[in-house]
Design an enzyme around this catalytic site. Structure first.
Site, PDB file in Angstrom:
ATOM      1  N   TYR A 275       0.834  -1.213   0.000  1.00 52.48           N
ATOM      2  CA  TYR A 275       0.000   0.000   0.000  1.00 52.48           C
ATOM      3  C   TYR A 275       0.867   1.262   0.000  1.00 52.48           C
ATOM      4  CZ  TYR A 275      -3.049   3.694   1.676  1.00 52.48           C
ATOM      5  OH  TYR A 275      -3.722   4.895   1.811  1.00 52.48           O
TER       6      TYR A 275
ATOM      7  N   ASN B  10      -0.103  10.605   1.750  1.00 49.15           N
ATOM      8  CA  ASN B  10      -1.276   9.841   2.182  1.00 49.15           C
ATOM      9  C   ASN B  10      -2.314  10.780   2.801  1.00 49.15           C
ATOM     10  OD1 ASN B  10      -3.089   7.927   3.026  1.00 49.15           O
ATOM     11  ND2 ASN B  10      -1.566   6.618   4.001  1.00 49.15           N
TER      12      ASN B  10
ATOM     13  N   GLY C 260     -13.278   2.242   6.883  1.00 51.65           N
ATOM     14  CA  GLY C 260     -14.538   2.963   7.010  1.00 51.65           C
ATOM     15  C   GLY C 260     -15.459   2.381   8.070  1.00 51.65           C
TER      16      GLY C 260
ATOM     17  N   TYR D 162      -6.306  11.379  10.710  1.00 54.54           N
ATOM     18  CA  TYR D 162      -5.583  11.682  11.943  1.00 54.54           C
ATOM     19  C   TYR D 162      -5.969  13.053  12.489  1.00 54.54           C
ATOM     20  CZ  TYR D 162      -2.712   7.648  10.704  1.00 54.54           C
ATOM     21  OH  TYR D 162      -2.270   6.389  10.374  1.00 54.54           O
TER      22      TYR D 162
END
Length: 165
Positions: free
Chosen positions: A27, A126, A95, A133
């Protein structure tokens, strides 16, 4: 009762942890940098001298994410800190507030261990992670890429209801 829970990893989870690390590296476009082996993980995470700890998130009893953390020390605060090295939730489970539950669990550990701060880094590209955050009260450190939750934000995050097994 929540459909997910968080538990400390056990030595039997080495293969699972290794798989999550590989998925995270993919990722982050850093798969070529993974040199860790399963045996190294076993030695550094589960031997008599442990260098880090891991928690596993499960959804309907299926592992769906992990966080790897360790304690550091702040000379300015004269207190320990909790440092999150890696957090990963499989894409199809994002999610569902699993990432926030992992962070909340770690915030609780930070408070229980009298930590003055809870920090981590995030890749500057990102944006979805950075936005997430910020939504939980983390502050960007402009001269670093470190994330921090402290004070009221740490207590608020720790106040999340997380089923701990």
């Amino acid at each position: 009762m929540s459909p997910f829970n968080i538990r400390p990893a056990a030595e039997k989870d080495v293969e699972l942890i290794y798989g999550f690390i590989l998925q995270l590296a993919e990722y982050e476009k850093l798969a070529n940098e993974v040199v860790a082996t399963r045996e190294q993980l076993r030695e550094t995470l589960f031997s008599e001298k442990r260098y880090a700890e891991v928690i596993i998130a499960e959804y309907e009893n299926k592992p769906v994410g992990f966080a790897l953390y360790f304690y550091n020390y702040s000379t300015f605060l004269a207190k320990p800190g909790l440092y999150l090295e890696d957090l990963f939730v499989i894409p199809e489970m994002r999610g569902k507030k699993i990432g926030k539950a992992l962070l909340s669990y770690l915030a609780q550990l930070a408070i229980e261990n009298n930590c003055g701060r809870f920090e981590w880094w995030v890749l500057d590209w990102n944006q979805s992670a950075i936005d997430f955050y910020r939504s939980i009260g983390a502050k960007g450190m402009d001269e670093w890429t470190v994330q921090r939750v402290d004070g009221e934000s740490l207590h608020k995050l720790a106040g999340e209801n997380v089923e701990v097994t």
